[in-house]
Design an enzyme around this catalytic site. Structure first.
Site, PDB file in Angstrom:
ATOM      1  N   SER A 104       0.832  -1.205   0.000  1.00 32.61           N
ATOM      2  CA  SER A 104       0.000   0.000   0.000  1.00 32.61           C
ATOM      3  C   SER A 104       0.868   1.258   0.000  1.00 32.61           C
ATOM      4  CB  SER A 104      -0.949  -0.063   1.188  1.00 32.61           C
ATOM      5  OG  SER A 104      -2.001   0.852   1.017  1.00 32.61           O
ATOM      6  N   ASP A 137      -5.972   1.877  -3.036  1.00 29.75           N
ATOM      7  CA  ASP A 137      -7.138   1.696  -2.162  1.00 29.75           C
ATOM      8  C   ASP A 137      -7.466   3.007  -1.455  1.00 29.75           C
ATOM      9  OD1 ASP A 137      -4.938   1.519  -0.461  1.00 29.75           O
ATOM     10  OD2 ASP A 137      -5.591  -0.316   0.533  1.00 29.75           O
TER      11      ASP A 137
END
Lengths: 488, 488, 488, 488
Positions: free
Chosen positions: B106, B267
Site C-alpha cells: 500500500s 485503495d
C-alpha cells in the site's frame, strides 16, 4: 552439502527438488553470477546485470519449480529470460553468451525433477557447482530490494531449430522423402526432432508425440523394453517391404528406414534399425566418432568418451587417424576442457576435440559444447539418407559384452582397487592399461575389460567386451575376488 | 506465528516479506483453499481445483515475490491465474467467485512489500488468517507431484474499469469536460483512475502517472506534505479562474475543479479542493456516508466506520435517517459481516449496510466488499460535476481536532484502560459511552473523544474533536495521567 | 456473395481464405455483433462491447490469418480474446455466453484454411451467415477510431478439458488402465483427447501427437487408408493377446482395447476396433444415439441426423423409445433448433433433442450445441471400459451398403426430382417416404434408399443399405433413369 | 502511388492508415525484405528468413493496426518479433541487425496513425520507400502457404534503457538528486525518459505520465501552448528558490532545474528552463552540436541539419572546429549517408558525421542512426547537472526570427524560384549562397534568410533570423514579390 550428482541436482519433487530448493539454488546461482561477471564494463552505475535463460521440460512439476527458480534468480539481482518448455539441448544453445538453467530430470520417472546449470553453452564444472553448493548451504540472502529484477519472456526454439537444420545440412544427403519413425516418449523432443526432420525433407511418423509430464505412453527412459511399441511398429510396417522408408518408383515410401527414441528432455537418443532392433549405443558412437575424425583437418583429432564405452570406438577413430581420451561418466565437458588445456600448453601439435560422447549422449563439438540428441537425430538421418544404416554399421565390429558384480564391502573398496592396479596388469601383460577411472585393460583386437567400484552398492563391477567374453570375465572376476579376500 | 497485522502481512522484502515467506504463504493458502473448497461437486475424480487470482502492485520486488507466491500456490495444487500488475481494488474485484492474493505494501516505502488475501471479494477474516498462519508455522508441504498445476495468464483490468464506469454512472451528473488533476504517486492508480475519469467525460491531467516502484515523484503515502506538488499545481492553475475546471462559454475549461491523490495501490484516496487544500478525510467520509444512507430504501441503513472517525459522520448519517456502527481499524469487512449477522438474527427489521469506511478508505458496498479508491474517485467526480465540491461540503461541520500521547508503560496499559472505563464516563456524565475499542465518548453536538493504548509504543493516545478541543483534550489527558499514576 | 459452404468458409489460403478476407470477415462479424447486441444494459455510455473469442488450429497459415481476423474485429469495435491454438470443439465451448471464431479447414489439405463462426456455443445459422456475407460484400468500414479495441489473451483449454472429463464420468465405467491408441494426425486433438483419456485413467499411446500444420504423419482426413499406420499398429500389438488393452492378472495391459483417429481440428472421430478395422461410422452413431435415447427421461426423445445416415440408427433409437429427425448435411444445429421450435409450439408433449450427429460428427446435446470429437472419445472410452466394444456393436445390424451415380444434366435435376417424388413411392408402396432432402424410402426392416441430386456434378446419386443391396440399387437406379429420360 | 510523406505514412485510421493499408504495406515490406536479403548463406534449404521487429505507440488504433501489419508480414514469409508498445527510438534501436516497423503518428492528433520503416537502425531511404510503394500498388500477393510464419514476442525496452543510460554516462556529471519535471503527454516517453533519468540519479516528477491514446492531458504536439501546464508548474515551484532543482545544505532539492516535454512517440523533445520558458529549439541544437563537434577527434567533424535551422548552429559548430551540412526536412538519415559517401570517395580527409538534427529532433550518431528524444533527455540532463542550463546557453546568440508568406500561384513557383536563384544573390553580394533546398543566404554574423516554395499552399515562404530581422525580411520579401510579378 552435496547437491550435485553426476547428472546435476535430481530427485523427488516432494522431498528433494522442491520449490524451496529451487528458490535457494536460484538465489545462489544469481549471487555466483554477479560475483563472476562484475567486470565493470559499463560506466556511471549503468552496468547491465548478467543474464540467465530459464527453461523446463514437460514434467508436471515444471511450472511451479520454474516460478520458484525465477523468484530466486530475480531476488538475487540477475536478469531472467523465461523460455518456457524446451528440450535440454535447446536451452544449452540459448545459454550461449549468457547463463542457462534447465529444470529436467532427463529420463527419471515423472515424480522427479532436477536442475542443470549452464554457462555459455557448457554445463557448470565441479568448481562452479561447488560454489553454488556453498552459497546454498550458507543460505544466500536476497540482493538489495532495488536490485531485484523483472523477468522477460523469450522464444528461442525457432532459432535453435534453424541452427540444427543448417548444421545437419553439412552431412550426408537430402532426406527427400525418407520415412522415419520417432518415439518422443511424451517428452520435449516432440516439438524439435520431428520438426527438424520434416524440414530436412523426411516423412516423419511420431509415437507419443504429445507432451505429457505423466509419460503415459512408455517409461521415460528409452530402453529396448520401453521402446517395444516403436520396435514392433517399425518391424511390422517393414514386413515384406524391399527398401523400407525409401521412395519407390511411384515416389511413395513404405515402411521406415530407421527409427529414433528420445528420453524426456531430448539429450539422449536411441537408434532402431529397419528390423525393429535397437542399434548398440556404442556402435552409434563409433559411427559418429569415425565420421567426425575423418572430416577433421586437425593434425591430432581427439574423441572424448567414458571408460564404459566400447573399444570399437577406439578402433574406428584410430582407423580414421585420430585418438580417444576417456573421462569419468557425466563429465564429458570437463574432458573436452582438459584436452584443450593440454593442447594449449603444447604448441607443437594441432590438437582438436572433434566429438565427445558417452553411450546415448553425444556432444557435437562444432555445433556446441552440450549433449544434443536432436542434432544426433538430424545428422544420422542425413547419413542414413546417403548410404543407408547398414553401410554405416558395416565396418564396426560388435563383440559380445558382459557385466558382473563381485561382492566387496564399501570400506574395502579403496584397498581392493589399489591391489588390482597391480595384479590386473600383471595378469594381462599384453594389455594396454589405463587406471584413471578404475582399471581398464585394452587388448590388441580392441576387446577390453573395465573394473571399478560401484558408487552406491557394495560391489566391484567387472565389464568386458570380447569375442570370448565369458572367459575374459571369468578370469578378471577371479582376480577381483582374490583382491577382496586379501583386503578383508 | 503472528504474520498478519491490521493491514495483512507487510514489511521489508529483504528481512520479512521475502520470496521464501511468499512461497510458504502460497503453499499454506493453497492447502487452506483445498481444505475449504473440497465440496465434491464433480464426479469421477474430475474435480476442478479451487482457483486463485494473483496480482502485484508496481513495486520493484513485485515480480520476484509473485513468482515465489505462484510457486507456493501451484505446488500446493490450486489453479493460479496470473493477473500481473493491478490496483488492489481491481484484484479484489477479480477475486469474486474465487480467491485472490495481492502483493502490495500500500503506502509503505519502496523497500517494503506485503500480502493481502481475498475470498470472493472480501479480505480474509481473522479466522482465515489464523488458519494460514498455522499452516505456515507447520511448514505445509507440497501437494502430491501429480496435483501440481500450471498457471494461466489473465487480463482483468479492462473488465474492472468497465464495471467501475457503469457503477459510477448511477451518481451525480456527466463529467462533460470537467478538469481534474490526479496525482498517482507512480502507483497502480495510474492505469485506472485517469482512464475511468476520461471515459466518464473528464479532462484529466496526471502527476506521477508513470508506474515506478521507486516512487520517485513523491512519498508513497499521500499526505498534505507529499501532495505539495499537486496542491501547488492546482492552486496556481486556478488563480484568477472564475469557475475552475468547468467549461466556459467557449467550451474550454481552465484550472481544475478538484484533484485526487492515491497511494501506491489505489485503495486510499485523498481529495484536494480547488484552492489546493486537502479536504479533511472525515468530511469525504461524511459526504459519501450521507449520500448512501439517503439513497437506501432499507428501513435501517447502517454505515460502518472506525473509532477514530469523526462524529461529523454520525451527524450526517443520522440526518439522513441511518445509524453508524464502529469496528476496530483495519476490520471494516468484519464490521460489515457482524452487522449482517445481527440483521439476519432479527427478522423484524430491514437492516442494510450501505457504506463502510475508515479515513481515506471506502467500501462501496453495492459495488463490492473491498476498499476501492478508484470507485471513490469516479463517484466523487460525478457528485462534484453535479453540484460542486463546496455544496457537498457545506452541510458538514468540521470541528477542531487534536491528538496527544500520554506516557504509559506497556505493562500498565490494561490496568489503565480498566480504570478509564470507569473514570472517564464518571467525569463526562452527559456523554454517550462506547468501550468496544478503547473508551469513546460522544457528546450531544457530535463532538467526541477517544482514548486507547498504542499498539506499538509506550503511550496511551487521546483523540478529540470539539469546538473547544484544547479544553476537552486537557481534561481527558489529565484523567488519563491520573489513571497511569494509580496503576504504577 | 456466397462465402459460406456447408462447412463454413473454406479454401486455399493463397487464393481464397487470405488474410485480406479474414480481415474483411472480422470487420463484418464485429459490425454484426454490435448491431445484434446493442441492448443498452449499461447506463451512462459505459456499455461493455460484445466479446468474441478467437482461436486457430495448427495449420501453418493460422497465425497470420488470426492476426488479420484480430485486426478486423478490433477495428470493428468488439472485444477480442485471443485463445491461440485450440481444437474446434474447445473454441465452441469457449464461445458460450459470447461469440467465437475458429480458423480451421478441418480435414482439408494443409494449404487450405477456413473460418467458422459461433454464437453462444452454436455455429451461425444461415441467416447470420448471410448478414455477414452482405457486410463483406458492402465492404464494412472500420468503427470510429476511439472504439477500436485492444485484445486480451485467454487460456481456455484447461477449463474445457475439466468439463469434458466431468461430463464423460457420467457414462460407463472407470478406464482404470485400459490401453487406447490415438492417432492425432498432427492436429489439434493432440493436446486434448490423450490428456482427457489419461486423466480418466487410460494408458494412452499416441501416433502423430506432435502438432504440425504440414500434417506430415498422414493425410489430414482420417480414412481407412490414411489410418493404415494406426490400424497396423493396433492389429500387430493385439496379435495373440487374450484381452487386448485390459489389465491382466499382473495389473499390466497388453495391446489396445480400441483406437481413435481424429481430423485436424478434432471435431471428427473414427473408431478402430481391436482387430485394426474401422468401425462403420453409422454404427458409432447408433451406439451413441441408442444410449442417449435410453437415458433420457423425456416423453419424446429425438435424435437428429442427416439423410445419408443409416437406418440402423433409426432401428436402435426406436428400440430405445425415441424417434429420429433428419436435416440436410452440415446443418445439425439448425435441425436441433427446428425440433425445439416445434416442441415449443406443442405444449402437450415433453420433447427433447438428446443427440444429433452425422457420420463421424457428434453433437452431445447435454454437453453443448457443437460437434465434439473429444467428448465422443471420452464417452466411448468409458462405454468400452464398461462392457467392451463388441457388446456395444452387437445389437446393431450392419447391412450391405452401395452408392451409384446416374447421369443427369444439371438443368434437368429439378424436373427429375419432381418426377421421382411420385414414381418412387409408387414403386415401393410398403416404404415410408420422406421428401425433405431428396427422396428417402425406409422399409420395415430399417433398410433404406436415398435419391438426391449432386450439388456439384451432373449426377443423381442413389444410396442404399439393405440385405440385398444390389437388387434394391438396381431397381431404384432404373426408375431414376426413366425419370431422366422423360425429363430430357 | 505516393504513400510516404516527409514523415513516412501518416493519416486518419478511418480513411487512410487503415488496417487494410497496414496489411498491404506489411506484405510489401516482407516481399522487399526477401528480395533484398536472399543471400543464400545457409545451405540445404535451411535458410533463415529475414527478421523484422514490430512495435506501436500508445494510440487507440495501435493494437488493431499492429495485428494487420503482423498478418501482412507473416503471410509475406518473414520472421516477425512483436515488441508491443515502445517509443519510436526504442524500436529503431531494436531494429539494429534486422528490420523494424513502427506504428506511430508521432505528434499528430489521436485519430491518426502512421507507419515508419527501419533497416538496421535507420529509416528507409526514398529508394526503399519507392520499392514498397510499387509493391503495394501491384497488390503484392502472399508467399506460398508453407512459408507463412508464426510470430514471436520480444521484450526490448529494458535493453534499450540500459544502453541509453550507459551512453549518457559519458557526458557531463552525475545527476545526484537533480530535480527534473517531465511532461510525457500521455505518450510513449512515459516508460522511458523518467526511468532513465531516475536511474541516472535524478528526482523526476512527471506530468501526463500515464499512457493514454486519447492524449487527454494536452495536445500530442509539444508547443509552448500545449506545455502551459508544465511551464506553470515549473515556474510556480521555482518561485523564490535559490538554486532550483539542486540539493541544498540539507540534501533536499526544491523546485526543478529544468523540464522536458516529449511528443507521443518520444522522438521529439522540448526543453523548458527553470523560469518555465521554452528554450528555443535551435539553441538546444547548437548546444548539442557544439558539444559533439568539440569532442570529436576527427579532422573534419560534420553536423548535418536542415535549411530552416538557425545560423547559431553554424556559429557554434565553426567555433568548435567543425562544419555544417544541410539536407531537406525529414531526410537527416539521407544527409548522413551523403556526407559519408563523399568522405568515402575522398581518402585524404578524416571526415566524420558527429551529430544530425532538425528542430526538436536529434540523431546522436555515436549511439545510433535514428532520432532519439530519450537520449537527448539523458544527455542534456547530464550536461545541466555539470554546469547548469544557463552556462550551456550562454555562448549562443539568439537573434530575432520571423517568417512571412508571399502569395504565389502553384504553377509559377518553379519559375519564381529560378529567378530568385539569380536575383537574391545579386541583391546580397556579401552573403554565402546555398541553393540546394530553396535559396538560403548566410551572412558573416551568422544571421540568415531562407526562401522556399510551400509544398502544400500557394505561397513562397521567407524565413529570416537577424539582429534587424524586420529590415531583412522586408528586403527579401520585396525581391520575392518582384519575381512573382515577373513570372505571372
Amino acid at each position: 552439502m552435496d547437491l550435485f550428482g553426476t547428472a546435476g541436482i535430481r530427485g523427488s519433487v516432494e522431498e528433494r527438488v522442491t520449490p524451496e530448493l529451487a528458490l535457494a539454488v536460484g538465489r545462489a546461482v544469481a549471487a555466483e553470477m554477479r560475483a563472476t561477471e562484475s567486470d565493470g564494463t559499463r560506466e556511471g552505475g549503468a552496468a547491465r546485470e548478467p543474464e540467465i535463460v530459464l527453461a523446463r521440460d514437460g514434467r508436471v512439476s515444471g511450472a511451479a519449480l520454474a516460478a520458484a527458480m525465477e523468484a530466486g534468480l530475480a531476488s538475487g539481482g540477475v536478469r531472467v529470460c523465461r523460455a518456457g518448455q524446451l528440450p535440454t539441448p535447446a536451452l544449452a544453445h540459448a545459454s550461449q553468451g549468457r547463463y542457462g538453467v534447465m529444470l529436467t530430470a532427463s529420463h527419471n520417472p515423472p515424480a522427479d525433477n532436477g536442475i542443470k546449470l549452464f554457462r555459455d553453452g557448457s554445463e557448470f564444472d565441479r568448481e562452479a557447482e561447488r560454489a553454488v553448493e556453498e552459497r546454498v548451504a550458507a543460505e544466500q540472502p536476497a540482493a538489495g530490494w532495488d536490485e531485484w529484477t523483472t523477468t522477460e519472456r523469450v522464444d528461442t526454439l525457432g532459432g535453435y531449430l534453424d541452427d540444427v537444420a543448417a548444421y545437419a545440412a553439412r552431412f550426408g544427403a537430402d532426406l527427400d522423402g525418407l520415412r522415419i519413425a520417432v518415439d518422443c516418449g511424451n517428452g520435449m523432443s516432440a516439438p524439435a526432432t520431428p520438426t527438424v526432420l520434416r524440414r530436412l525433407g523426411a516423412e516423419v511418423v511420431t509415437l507419443n508425440g504429445n507432451v505429457d509430464g505423466h509419460f503415459p505412453g512408455r517409461g521415460s527412459k528409452p530402453t529396448p523394453e520401453t521402446l517395444r511399441d516403436l520396435r514392433a511398429f517399425v518391424a511390422d510396417a517393414n514386413e515384406g517391404v524391399a527398401e523400407p522408408g525409401r521412395p519407390g518408383a511411384d515416389g511413395d515410401s513404405e515402411g521406415f528406414a530407421f527409427a529414433i527414441g528420445h528420453d524426456g528432455d531430448a539429450d539422449r537418443i536411441v537408434i532402431v534399425d529397419a528390423d525393429g532392433e535397437v542399434v548398440h549405443e556404442d556402435t552409434v558412437l563409433a559411427i559418429l566418432a569415425e565420421r567426425y575424425t575423418r572430416e577433421s583437418d586437425a593434425d591430432d583429432p581427439v574423441v572424448v568418451t567414458t571408460p564404459n564405452a566400447s573399444g570399437r570406438i577406439d578402433e574406428r577413430v584410430r582407423e580414421a587417424g585420430g585418438r580417444v581420451e576417456r573421462v569419468r561418466l557425466g563429465a564429458l565437458h570437463e574432458g573436452i576442457a582438459a584436452v584443450r588445456a593440454d593442447a594449449a600448453a603444447d604448441e607443437t601439435t594441432d590438437t582438436s576435440v572433434v566429438f565427445a560422447a558417452e553411450p546415448w549422449k553425444h556432444i557435437h563439438v562444432a555445433f556446441g559444447g552440450w549433449i544434443d540428441g536432436v542434432v544426433s537425430a538430424a545428422v544420422i538421418a542425413r547419413l542414413v539418407a546417403d548410404v543407408g544404416l547398414e553401410s554405416l554399421r558395416e565396418p564396426i565390429t560388435e563383440r559380445p559384452y558382459r557385466k558382473v558384480s563381485v561382492d566387496c564391502p564399501d570400506e574395502d573398496k579403496a584397498d581392493v582397487m589399489d591391489r588390482l592396479a597391480t595384479t590386473l596388469p600383471e595378469a594381462f601383460s599384453d594389455a594396454t592399461v589405463d587406471t584413471d577411472h578404475g582399471v581398464r585393460l585394452e587388448f590388441a583386437d580392441a576387446s577390453w575389460t573395465l573394473v571399478r567400484p560401484s558408487g552406491t552398492e557394495p560391489y566391484v563391477r567387472v565389464y568386458a567386451e570380447s569375442d570370448d567374453v565369458d572367459a575374459l570375465v571369468g578370469d578378471v572376476a577371479g582376480i577381483v575376488e582374490d583382491a577382496v579376500a586379501e583386503a578383508a
